[in-house]
Write a protein that holds these residues in place. Structure first.
Motif, short mmCIF file in Angstrom:
data_model
loop_
_atom_site.label_atom_id
_atom_site.label_comp_id
_atom_site.label_asym_id
_atom_site.label_seq_id
_atom_site.Cartn_x
_atom_site.Cartn_y
_atom_site.Cartn_z
N ASN B 489 0.87 -1.17 0.00
CA ASN B 489 0.00 0.00 0.00
C ASN B 489 0.91 1.22 0.00
N ASP B 490 0.75 2.04 -1.00
CA ASP B 490 1.68 3.13 -1.21
C ASP B 490 0.85 4.41 -1.39
N ILE B 491 1.06 5.35 -0.52
CA ILE B 491 0.29 6.60 -0.62
C ILE B 491 1.23 7.72 -1.02
N VAL B 492 0.96 8.30 -2.17
CA VAL B 492 1.81 9.37 -2.69
C VAL B 492 0.98 10.64 -2.68
N SER B 493 1.49 11.71 -2.12
CA SER B 493 0.74 12.95 -2.28
C SER B 493 1.67 14.11 -2.59
N ARG B 494 1.17 14.98 -3.42
CA ARG B 494 1.90 16.19 -3.77
C ARG B 494 0.99 17.38 -3.59
N GLN B 495 1.59 18.46 -3.16
CA GLN B 495 0.82 19.69 -3.02
C GLN B 495 1.68 20.84 -3.52
N GLN B 496 1.06 21.70 -4.28
CA GLN B 496 1.77 22.87 -4.79
C GLN B 496 0.89 24.09 -4.57
N ILE B 497 1.46 25.09 -3.91
CA ILE B 497 0.71 26.33 -3.69
C ILE B 497 1.47 27.46 -4.37
N THR B 498 0.76 28.25 -5.13
CA THR B 498 1.40 29.36 -5.82
C THR B 498 0.59 30.63 -5.60
N SER B 499 1.29 31.66 -5.23
CA SER B 499 0.65 32.95 -5.04
C SER B 499 1.33 33.93 -5.99
N THR B 500 0.55 34.64 -6.78
CA THR B 500 1.13 35.55 -7.78
C THR B 500 0.44 36.89 -7.72
N PHE B 501 1.25 37.93 -7.62
CA PHE B 501 0.71 39.29 -7.64
C PHE B 501 1.37 40.03 -8.79
N VAL B 502 0.53 40.68 -9.60
CA VAL B 502 1.08 41.45 -10.73
C VAL B 502 0.41 42.82 -10.78
#
Lengths: 455, 1013
Positions: B489-502
């Motif tokens: 049993n293999d649990i893989v998780s990825r999380q990516q948070i991006t904040s952009t101000f222009v």
């Protein structure tokens, strides 16, 4: 901002660990490499093993490509020697001399097996990591001198008793310094004896100094494996857990033991697993391509050396006695040779739980010492089933036992005297090979000789 | 006749230059709000208050004003508007720019082009449609597709896949392979951008070069694929509901060619339990067969046909979109289910998407984009893996009755297999083992735009990409490689948070000269976590639960986290709307580099000149012409945790077994990591020059887009394999230099354009050369990937990137130097001699291209895409093994004699010794010799074809019905034997160009129905 960037410390590994956690890692790696790859290569050459398919068949047909030995070589350098170097460096910090000594003795053992298999190898410039990525190849003669010196240092260090005492983390001797001294001396004896063609008196001279040697099975150097699959013995993993089923034992050893009515048959071999011949002991002929994945034709390595918890023996009392027997034989002292020969066989039987049968066995004509080197080396060959690479050294030195030529082989029928350098070294350190021993094709390499294997 | 103050009725017909009538043209009375539109016959009628002017406007045409001057009939022809080329494209960081102003190449593809032929993973749909883009994929449902842009070799050993950005949110495209990326093992796990529902895609912008992607810095240096999902914009008034369904069938495009004459066996004797088909000729003779339970008469079977089945893909989508007064929205639900061409495997996913944009006030706009994908797949193992069903299927002997003999002994429960060892009966693989992946993937973003005045605008976006993959791998007791059973049993998780101000500022200095400036800041955090539990022994058969385990491996745990902070500015100057200059600069701080080197700055400049507008050029011939030029520098950081050398959990292996993992009988153990990390790492850099020209001829009938690029990649961060005698296996170093240059051509040609019939030809072409200039010191080759042994893929100094190195024929020497064109040396038995370590070919194509022909006749539309690859090489390990096993049709010549064309090595005379082409011959000359199976990787594929008809219904609720049939991978022309040369056995790593018992690619045929309400 800075805080959110200072997060690059690896949480999955450790920046520092104590000595007691590195030593067993290296010892297990050495035992796994010797009991696994080293035994399969050399055991196929000296006809303990007679694989019927895949790589085990290739080995017994003398097909050794450079890539064959990649993993073995890599593990010996990176997983044993590098770790022993780390043990020495860490031990130096606190003057933990027993650890230093154990690491020196184990390094000498590891290097000696590599040089016996490959000939000239990197030693003096090896293990320097980024400081030298193309280590030169040292001459075997120089390596042998260096190893004796390293063993002497190792003995001095373990005997000093200084610093932290290893305990259960020393998988070989549980920190028993007296046994380490015996092991180191026995290794020296083994190495001197390897020089029988080039320095015929070396072993006898060393023996005359009355070194403390492994004389009882309780002193045997070995690593014992565990019941769990992730701790299991390398032969058990290859023969059973991997499901490959392509290894078998060779008819050469099976037939020899049958001819001698040798009581070791049931502990050395598993009877055929399935089919009409189930339970019988049959070996595959050397180099014979006779697929037996159904396990109906051939025996496999038996319970003593191929169970999950079987040991991988580094050096035993039996081997020491066989060496002494050979040394005495060369000196012409047949009485001493007889004593050592009998002690060797008895020690081996005792280690295998067959003590009761040893006297009767030694009494048979085909076993009883007959004042010939052939007899000593035949029995030694049977015993060295525990460490096939030593049997291969013996064959190269003495020509005993007589080996059959594999029915199919890709080496012109010449039993290998050396294994080719691994592909990794050819790819990544070729200039050092060319500057040192010189590049040879696999077939040429197998026909060439190491320094002590003088023609 | 006219009287001031009185109304006058004006009528007329509006047509286009080609004579076609124009319905829907908007006509307004200048200076008033009064207006009308032309009807479906192009006619209009309007009352005007005397002498005024009428303005005729229609999208794609120049607006014209006509003074009424008393006329009661005004027929008018509208001129094509060349300024329609002012299309706006999405560029880096979501900044929208007029395409004409860009000094670099951007390829935009519309969603309907992507979806012409349905494909579960939209990445596969990019094949042959964008110049410079190369996609490699396998045939298994769910299997990852590898995509590279411009050769994908900027980093020698780092990741070379582009960054994917969905609605401004950078997302992960990892496939979290269960095997190493560069080795031929592991399960066919999906690449995660494949989770996106292709039906939701409005358009895809591909930013190919550094100049285009410089604002993404680090992550964008291999190019960027910007995906914009549908918004509901432009559907004013009524809600638009579309229902789209298709069903297709899949079959193997290509299977190896087999001999059907000789039975299983060894050296002419019938034998079961072997992988070999070197048995007797099948003549109906009686043999003893354990599998048949006694004796049987040998007959010829077709094990491939017995095993394979037709795969089915079903795809259903419903979407609703609408533009309300202040809000637009798009909501969709999709479902896709695909069964494999092998039993019990397949992949299904469900997609949900909601996109809403609303004007909170005149100055503030807010939007939300949420996508959720739930997928579930039973995927195969690939390559050199005992659980790869094709590995064993491909060499089942023709004498073996696959279905008749079964796969499990009903009494003992043991496996029945034609061969032994770790490679299972394929029926056992698909019935008694599985690799299941269950994934929940969430991509969500919030965005705000605030426009306080006409020249100032602020945008802020917060995005998150998050998935958790729950994998279970099960092998029942008596599985070849796991005789005691296996469960993980293999649990893989990825999380990516991006904040952009222009912040965007724009200013017109005078009538001729204006400029915009965008200044921004972004923050990106990526987290990766993995936990696995593995049972190595099961108590009872058939139960996949840890409660059924009797032995375990130590649990596996891994975590990583990396942060990246960037600030950037993008200045654009515009002179008279035909000369543009752009300057971009970005500074970046990466957590993966040492403090001293973690901050790095890189700039880019680009210019665009629309010369047709600056000079008076006859617009009837060349109606648009632009040249562009750019230069940029980009940088890449490295993976986390490569700075500090550490101790790792101890293990011992030999390459054949699982080996030992600590703890060891209760004892802890750690080892010095054999990968030596580097505390002084610097970023790796790419400097790229790009020049291009865009031309439109004959009123847009012919469009040409040509690009040349040249990039130089330095300070490559490489994991340098070193000789084990150094005590290490690899060092992380900053070294390596590659150059990468090429041309990309896009052509669009309206060959025939009439009222009813149109024929459009689109062509893409690219030619790329990547050269390895330097590796590390004297080092001449660097391992990229391969099989354990022979051959492997290397980066070789002085060669094109990706060389196949392995054993080949030993050739005669000229003054001690091997002559690659020399005669082959033979031995006394007449066998050719072999030599290891030869360069057998390069994996990079010489050129690739695609051509799409589209025919429309009224509502009927027919289109076909052919694409091709020419040059480069591939190693077919499949052919090698099948020869070795004696199952390929080539081995039908067994027993014949051959006098090999070579020169005796000892005597130097031409070989005249005749050798028998038998099992040994094939085992040696074919089996040990990679050169015999390295082929020129040239092929042509009919990649896509579809035929559709649109029924416009208009008056009822139902607006239109589209009916279509489609096909994918319909035909393949190649000289490479046995395999689809596109199939790679490697994962998404840089080692490509070798295929060994790979899952065959599939040919799909289907029908499609789309209803629009």
């Amino acid at each position: 901002c800075e805080d959110s960037l200072n997060i690059n410390t690896d949480p999955n590994s450790f920046t520092d660990v104590p000595l007691r956690t590195i030593l067993p890692a290296a010892q297990v790696n050495l035992a796994y490499a010797l009991g696994g790859d080293a035994s399969r290569y050399t055991g196929s050459i000296v006809q303990y093993y007679g694989g019927h398919r895949g790589q085990p068949l290739e080995y017994s047909q003398f097909t050794f490509n450079p890539s064959t030995t990649d993993t073995f070589w890599d593990r010996m350098y990176t997983s044993v020697l590098t770790q022993m170097k780390a043990v020495m460096a860490k031990a130096d910090e606190n003057d933990d001399k027993i650890y230093t000594g154990i690491a020196q003795i184990t390094t000498a053992q590891t290097i000696s097996i590599l040089t016996d298999i490959f000939g000239d190898i990197p030693y003096s410039e090896a293990l320097l990591s980024t400081e030298n990525i193309t280590p030169s190849y040292d001459k075997q003669e120089a390596i042998y001198t260096a190893l004796i010196d390293l063993l002497n240092q190792g003995i001095a260090n373990v005997k000093s008793g200084q610093g932290t005492k290893p305990g259960t983390d020393d998988l070989v001797y549980g920190g028993d310094v007296a046994k380490w001294e015996k092991f180191a001396n026995s290794l020296k004896l083994r190495l001197y004896n390897h020089l029988s063609k080039v320095q015929p008196n070396a072993a006898a001279e060393f023996l005359a100094t009355n070194p403390a040697l492994i004389t009882a099975n309780a002193d045997n150097a070995k690593v014992t494996f565990g019941a769990n699959a992730s701790n299991a013995n390398p032969i058990y993993q290859f023969d059973v857990l991997s499901g490959r089923k392509d290894m078998a034992v060779s008819s050469t050893i099976v037939n020899k033991l049958k001819a001698l009515s040798d009581p070791r048959i049931p502990v050395y071999f598993h009877g055929i697993a399935n089919g009409a011949n189930a339970g019988q002991y049959v070996g595959n002929g050397p180099g014979v391509n006779d697929d037996d994945s159904g396990e109906t034709k051939f025996s496999r390595v038996g319970s003593f050396y191929a169970s999950s918890t079987s040991p991988v023996v580094f050096l035993s009392a039996a081997e020491v006695q066989f060496i002494i027997a050979e040394v005495q034989f060369r000196k012409g002292d047949q009485a001493a040779a007889t004593t050592a020969y009998n002690a060797a066989v008895k020690n081996d039987f005792a280690a295998l739980g067959l003590s009761a049968a040893s006297d009767a066995y030694l009494a048979t004509t085909a076993v009883k010492y007959d004042n010939t080197l052939n007899r000593i080396l035949e029995q030694k060959w049977i015993t060295m089933y525990q460490a096939p690479y030593e049997a291969w050294v013996d064959w190269r030195r003495t020509g005993f036992p007589q080996l059959a030529i594999p029915v199919t082989n890709f080496n012109g029928g010449v039993t290998p005297r050396r294994l080719p350098y691994p592909q990794l070294e050819l790819n990544l350190n070729r200039q050092s090979i060319e500057a040192g021993p010189g590049f040879l094709t696999s077939v040429e390499a197998m026909k060439s000789r190491v320094w002590w294997d003088k023609e | 006749m006219h009287v001031s103050g009185q109304n006058l009725a004006v009528t007329g017909v509006v047509s286009a230059e080609d004579g076609s009538i124009l319905p829907g043209v908007s006509i307004t009375v200048k200076g008033t709000t009064r207006g009308t539109t032309t009807d479906e016959n192009g006619k209009y009628s309007i009352d005007v208050p005397g002498n005024v002017s009428l303005s005729f406007s229609f999208i794609g045409f120049q607006t014209q004003e006509i003074a009424v001057s008393g006329q009661s009939v005004i027929n008018i022809t509208l001129k094509n508007d060349i300024s329609q080329l002012n299309e706006v494209v999405v560029t880096a960081q979501g900044i929208q720019r007029e395409k004409r102003s860009l000094g670099y190449a951007v390829s935009e593809i519309k969603g309907d082009v992507v979806n012409k032929v349905p494909e579960q993973n939209f990445v596969n749909s990019l094949n042959g449609k964008v110049s410079g883009v190369q996609v490699t994929s396998g045939g298994a449902p769910g299997q990852a597709a590898r995509i590279t842009i411009r050769g994908g070799a900027k980093s020698i050993s780092g990741d070379n896949q582009p960054l994917f950005v969905i609605d401004g949110i950078p997302v992960s495209n990892d496939n979290d392979g269960s095997g190493a990326a560069n080795e031929v093992s592991g399960a066919a796990t999906p690449n995660r951008v494949g989770d996106i529902n292709p039906n939701d895609i409005e358009s895809i912008s591909v930013l190919k070069g550094s100049a285009a992607s410089v604002l993404y810095g680090n992550r964008g240096s291999n190019g960027v694929v910007l995906i914009t999902t549908k918004s509901g914009k432009g559907t004013k008034g009524k809600p638009v509901i579309t229902v789209n369904s298709n069903i297709g069938i899949d079959n193997a495009l290509r299977l190896p060619s087999y001999q059907t004459k000789f039975a299983q066996g060894n050296r002419g004797a019938y034998l079961e339990g072997t992988s070999l088909s070197w048995g007797p000729e099948i003549t109906g003779q009686q043999v003893t067969s354990a599998a048949a339970g006694g004796t049987t008469n040998l007959t010829v079977h077709d094990p491939r046909a017995d095993f394979l089945k037709t795969g089915v893909t079903i795809n259903n989508n419903v979407s609703i979109s609408q533009t309300l007064e202040k809000t637009t929205f798009y909501v969709s639900v999709g479902q896709n289910k695909q069964t494999a061409i092998v039993p019990n495997q397949g992949y299904s996913k469900a997609n949900f998407r909601t996109n809403v944009t609303t004007n909170l006030s005149d100055k503030i706009t807010a939007g939300i984009n949420v996508g959720y994908t739930k997928s579930n797949g039973d995927v195969p193992y690939l390559g050199q893996d005992g659980n790869n069903p094709f590995f064993s299927l491909f060499h089942v002997p023709v004498s073996w009755d696959l279905n008749g003999y079964g796969y499990q002994n009903p009494t003992t429960g043991r496996q029945i297999n034609f061969r032994g060892g770790a490679f299972d009966n394929p029926l056992w693989t698909v019935n008694k083992t599985y690799f299941n992946t269950k994934n929940d993937h969430f991509i969500g973003g919030l965005n705000f735009a605030y426009t306080p005045t006409s020249w100032l605008n602020f945008t802020y976006r917060l995005g998150m990409d998050q998935y958790t993959d729950n994998r279970q791998s099960f092998r029942d007791i008596y599985t070849g490689g796991n005789p005691n059973g296996y469960l993980s049993n293999d649990i893989v998780s990825r999380q990516q948070i991006t904040s952009t101000f222009v912040a965007n500022l724009s200013h017109s200095f005078n009538d001729d000269f204006s400029g915009t400036l965008s200044i921004g800041h972004d923050y990106n955090q990526r987290k990766y976590d993995r936990n696995a539990q593995t049972a190595t022994m099961l108590a009872l058969p058939g139960i996949a639960h840890m409660n059924n385990a009797t032995a375990f491996d130590p649990d596996y745990e891994y975590h990583s986290k990396r942060n990246l902070i960037g600030t950037f500015a993008d200045l654009r100057l515009d002179y008279r709307n035909y000369l543009f200059l752009g300057v971009t600069v970005r500074n970046e701080w990466s957590s993966t580099l040492p403090q001293a080197n973690r901050s790095f700055l890189y700039p880019g400049v680009n210019a665009s000149f629309v010369f047709t507008e600056a000079f008076n050029i006859n617009p009837d011939v060349l109606n648009f012409g632009k040249v562009r030029l750019s230069w940029a520098k980009t940088a890449r950081d490295t993976d986390p945790y490569r700075l500090q050398s550490t101790y790792i959990l101890a293990s011992a292996t030999d390459g054949f077994t699982d080996g030992v993992t600590f703890p060891y009988i209760g004892l802890p153990g750690y080892m010095v990591n054999s990968t030596v990390n580097n505390p002084n790492l610097k970023p790796e850099f790419t400097r790229e020059v790009e020049a291009g020209v865009e031309l439109k001829f004959f009123k847009n009938r012919l469009g040409v887009d040509f690009t040349y690029f040249n990039n130089r990649n330095t300070d490559g961060i490489i994991s340098l394999d070193v000789a084990p005698s150094t005590g290490a296996s690899s060092l992380i170093v900053n070294s390596g230099r590659t150059t990468n240059k090429g041309i990309e051509v896009g052509l669009d040609f309206q060959a025939i354009k009439t009222k009813d019939f149109n024929w459009n030809v689109g062509v893409v072409y690219s030619r790329i050369r990547t050269e390895v200039n330097e590796l590390y010191g004297d080092l001449d080759k660097l391992y990229l990937g391969g099989f354990s042994g022979n051959p492997a893929i290397y980066a070789v100094k002085g060669e094109r990137y990706g060389s196949i190195i392995g054993a080949g024929y030993k050739r005669t020497n000229i003054n001690g130097v091997p002559n690659p064109n020399g005669a082959i040396s033979t031995d006394a038995d007449g066998y050719p001699l072999l030599e290891d370590g030869l360069i057998l070919g390069h994996i990079e194509p010489n050129w690739t291209g695609g051509i799409t022909n589209t025919f429309t006749y009224k509502g009927i539309r027919l289109s076909a895409l052919f694409d091709t690859r020419q040059g480069g090489h591939i190693f077919s390990g499949t052919s090698q093994l099948l020869d070795n096993y004696g199952v390929s049709d080539r081995t039908l010549d067994r027993g014949t004699n051959i006098v090999f064309d070579g020169v005796d090595e000892e005597t130097g005379v031409k070989n005249d010794v005749s050798a028998v082409k038998d099992q040994d011959w094939y085992g040696y000359v074919s089996g040990s010799n990679a050169e015999a199976h390295v082929y020129k990787n040239n092929w042509v594929k009919l990649r896509e074809a579809n035929l559709s008809y649109t029924f416009n219904i208009k008056r009822s609720i139902l607006q239109s019905i589209d009916l279509g049939v489609y096909g994918r991978n319909l035909a393949l022309w190649t000289k490479v034997p046995d395999i689809d040369p596109e199939s790679s056995s490697f994962g998404s790593g840089n080692g490509q160009g070798a295929s060994r018992m790979a899952y065959p690619s599939t040919r799909s045929l289907g029908v499609n129905v789309k209803l629009t309400f």
